[in-house]
Scaffold this active site. Structure first.
Site, mmCIF file in Angstrom:
data_model
loop_
_atom_site.group_PDB
_atom_site.id
_atom_site.type_symbol
_atom_site.label_atom_id
_atom_site.label_comp_id
_atom_site.label_asym_id
_atom_site.label_seq_id
_atom_site.Cartn_x
_atom_site.Cartn_y
_atom_site.Cartn_z
ATOM 1 N N THR A 151 -1.871 6.570 8.830
ATOM 2 C CA THR A 151 -1.524 6.110 10.168
ATOM 3 C C THR A 151 -2.600 6.619 11.125
ATOM 4 O OG1 THR A 151 0.201 6.151 11.879
ATOM 5 C CG2 THR A 151 -0.022 8.136 10.538
ATOM 6 N N THR A 152 -2.464 6.329 12.436
ATOM 7 C CA THR A 152 -3.521 6.713 13.371
ATOM 8 C C THR A 152 -3.532 8.230 13.556
ATOM 9 O OG1 THR A 152 -2.945 4.659 14.480
ATOM 10 C CG2 THR A 152 -4.547 6.074 15.573
ATOM 11 N N ARG A 186 -3.436 -4.493 7.071
ATOM 12 C CA ARG A 186 -2.343 -4.023 6.213
ATOM 13 C C ARG A 186 -1.036 -3.903 6.991
ATOM 14 N NH1 ARG A 186 -5.120 1.259 6.247
ATOM 15 N NH2 ARG A 186 -3.756 2.775 7.222
ATOM 16 N N HIS A 187 -1.082 -4.015 8.329
ATOM 17 C CA HIS A 187 0.159 -4.072 9.104
ATOM 18 C C HIS A 187 0.428 -5.548 9.405
ATOM 19 C CE1 HIS A 187 -0.335 0.353 10.621
ATOM 20 N NE2 HIS A 187 -0.020 0.275 9.357
ATOM 21 N N HIS A 203 3.635 8.413 18.914
ATOM 22 C CA HIS A 203 3.274 8.834 17.556
ATOM 23 C C HIS A 203 4.166 9.978 17.104
ATOM 24 C CE1 HIS A 203 1.143 9.364 13.854
ATOM 25 N NE2 HIS A 203 0.505 8.241 14.122
ATOM 26 N N HIS A 253 -0.008 -3.360 15.632
ATOM 27 C CA HIS A 253 -1.347 -2.817 15.371
ATOM 28 C C HIS A 253 -2.120 -3.791 14.487
ATOM 29 C CE1 HIS A 253 -3.767 1.043 14.148
ATOM 30 N NE2 HIS A 253 -4.542 0.009 14.400
ATOM 31 N N ARG A 289 -4.874 -4.157 12.420
ATOM 32 C CA ARG A 289 -5.860 -3.308 11.735
ATOM 33 C C ARG A 289 -6.948 -4.158 11.102
ATOM 34 N NH1 ARG A 289 -5.595 1.936 10.045
ATOM 35 N NH2 ARG A 289 -3.905 3.121 10.957
ATOM 36 N N ASN A 334 7.511 -0.266 18.234
ATOM 37 C CA ASN A 334 6.390 -0.586 17.349
ATOM 38 C C ASN A 334 6.954 -1.175 16.049
ATOM 39 O OD1 ASN A 334 4.407 -0.321 15.346
ATOM 40 N ND2 ASN A 334 3.300 1.166 16.580
ATOM 41 N N HIS A 363 5.994 -1.342 11.084
ATOM 42 C CA HIS A 363 6.613 -0.930 9.817
ATOM 43 C C HIS A 363 7.398 -2.081 9.188
ATOM 44 C CE1 HIS A 363 5.269 3.070 10.869
ATOM 45 N NE2 HIS A 363 5.695 2.793 12.083
ATOM 46 N N GLU A 399 -2.543 6.412 26.604
ATOM 47 C CA GLU A 399 -1.383 6.769 25.783
ATOM 48 C C GLU A 399 -1.715 8.091 25.102
ATOM 49 O OE1 GLU A 399 0.329 3.784 23.242
ATOM 50 O OE2 GLU A 399 1.313 5.289 21.991
ATOM 51 N N GLU A 451 -2.314 -2.728 19.508
ATOM 52 C CA GLU A 451 -3.238 -1.649 19.171
ATOM 53 C C GLU A 451 -4.350 -2.226 18.310
ATOM 54 O OE1 GLU A 451 -1.079 1.296 17.019
ATOM 55 O OE2 GLU A 451 0.476 1.424 18.529
ATOM 56 N N GLN A 488 8.091 4.322 13.577
ATOM 57 C CA GLN A 488 8.595 4.823 12.293
ATOM 58 C C GLN A 488 10.062 5.259 12.337
ATOM 59 O OE1 GLN A 488 6.847 5.576 9.198
ATOM 60 N NE2 GLN A 488 8.680 6.507 8.368
HETATM 61 N N1 PXP Z 1 1.336 4.565 19.548
HETATM 62 C C1 PXP Z 1 0.191 4.380 18.843
HETATM 63 C C2 PXP Z 1 -1.088 4.177 19.613
HETATM 64 C C3 PXP Z 1 0.194 4.338 17.438
HETATM 65 O O1 PXP Z 1 -0.955 4.158 16.759
HETATM 66 C C4 PXP Z 1 1.430 4.469 16.758
HETATM 67 C C5 PXP Z 1 1.464 4.374 15.261
HETATM 68 O O2 PXP Z 1 1.100 3.112 14.853
HETATM 69 C C6 PXP Z 1 2.590 4.642 17.531
HETATM 70 C C7 PXP Z 1 2.511 4.706 18.918
HETATM 71 C C8 PXP Z 1 3.954 4.745 16.897
HETATM 72 O O3 PXP Z 1 4.006 5.848 16.069
HETATM 73 P P1 PXP Z 1 5.289 6.059 15.124
HETATM 74 O O4 PXP Z 1 5.337 4.915 14.174
HETATM 75 O O5 PXP Z 1 5.019 7.374 14.479
HETATM 76 O O6 PXP Z 1 6.485 6.085 16.022
#
Ligand code: PXP
Length: 257
Positions: A97-98, A48-49, A211, A42, A44, A6, A9, A148, A69, A234
């Site tokens: 975050t989500t 903001r991402h 997540h 993602h 949004r 992901n 970030h 997921e 996402e 992250q």
């Molecule tokens: N999966 C989904 C659906 C998410 O919303 C996120 C956060 O954007 C992640 C995975 C990744 O989470 P993290 O950044 O905490 O690893």
């Protein structure tokens, strides 16, 4: 086990200055060369991402499948961008975050409609849900191809049990429990993840999780055989500050097999 990286970030860092760097597309190439199987971004509502410009560049140029996402208000944009997969997530403007999975029961009709719209554009659909049999049943009914599981609660319990988080300003108040109680909570959460993942797999759904997963807690999730894919952001991007993105992805790749 597939690894979805992901890169939101990285997009957030670019958005902080609204200039050209760091380029999220560059991160896609680094991920592809270092063991990632998928890119997750993602889109949004408030952008903001990732922004529309980079989202389009990534979908057009990524050598890896793109999992986008999105919340309900971006379904139209995602349908026209046509990534390989869309993961429907709950989205609140004020959240960092989500937080938590979709309310598949309360929002069932809306979710089903979104899945149908995405399917009409030949996009596979995943639903970001809490680990429960009920949520999987409703996801199937809504026509999802994939689920997921939200591992945020697992990650929070893990951190409160295995790190000094409770002695910092970031302590998670509802989880300020004894070590014995935290260990029981962790077992309970892992059991829910295992049972829901197995049920989803047996019903023919592709099973992902994500997540809050990091280089420590990911080991427990890797043990769940029915989970075929992890989406991690992250921890990988944070680690990349110290060792570089390529090495951070390779390290996670080695851990998840
Ligand atoms: N999966 C989904 C659906 C998410 O919303 C996120 C956060 O954007 C992640 C995975 C990744 O989470 P993290 O950044 O905490 O690893």
């Amino acid at each position: 086990m597939k690894l979805g990286v992901n890169i939101d970030h990285i997009a957030v860092l670019k958005a902080a200055r609204r200039i050209g760097e760091p380029d999220a597309l560059q991160a896609v190439y680094v991920a592809a060369q270092n063991g990632a199987d998928q890119i997750t971004i993602h889109l949004r509502g408030d952008r903001r991402h990732i922004d529309d410009y980079d989202a389009a560049r990534i979908v057009q140029n990524s050598p890896l499948p793109v999992n986008m996402e999105c919340g309900f208000d971006c379904i139209g944009e995602v349908a026209s961008l046509a990534p390989h997969r869309a993961t429907l997530v709950p989205e609140k403007r004020e959240e960092v975050t989500t937080e938590g999975g979709l309310d598949v029961e309360g929002g069932f009709n809306r979710i089903k409609e979104a899945v149908e719209t995405l399917r009409g554009s030949a996009i596979k659909t995943s639903l970001f849900i809490e680990p429960s049999i009920k949520a999987v049943e409703l996801s199937l009914k809504a026509g999802a191809d994939c689920v997921e599981f939200h591992t945020g609660r697992f990650a929070n319990i893990y951190a409160m049990l295995n790190s000094n988080l409770s002695r910092t300003p970031y302590s998670i108040k509802p989880l300020e429990l004894s070590r014995t109680a935290l260990a029981a909570e962790l077992r309970g959460e892992l059991k829910k993840l295992c049972e829901s993942a197995l049920y989803a797999q047996n019903e023919g759904l592709m099973v992902a999780a994500g997540h809050g997963l990091n280089y420590h807690n990911v080991r427990d999730i890797v043990e769940i055989e029915a989970v075929g894919e992890l989406n991690i952001g992250q921890s990988i991007v944070s680690r990349s500050i110290w060792v570089g993105l390529a090495e951070a992805i390779r390290e996670m790749r080695r851990l998840i097999g």
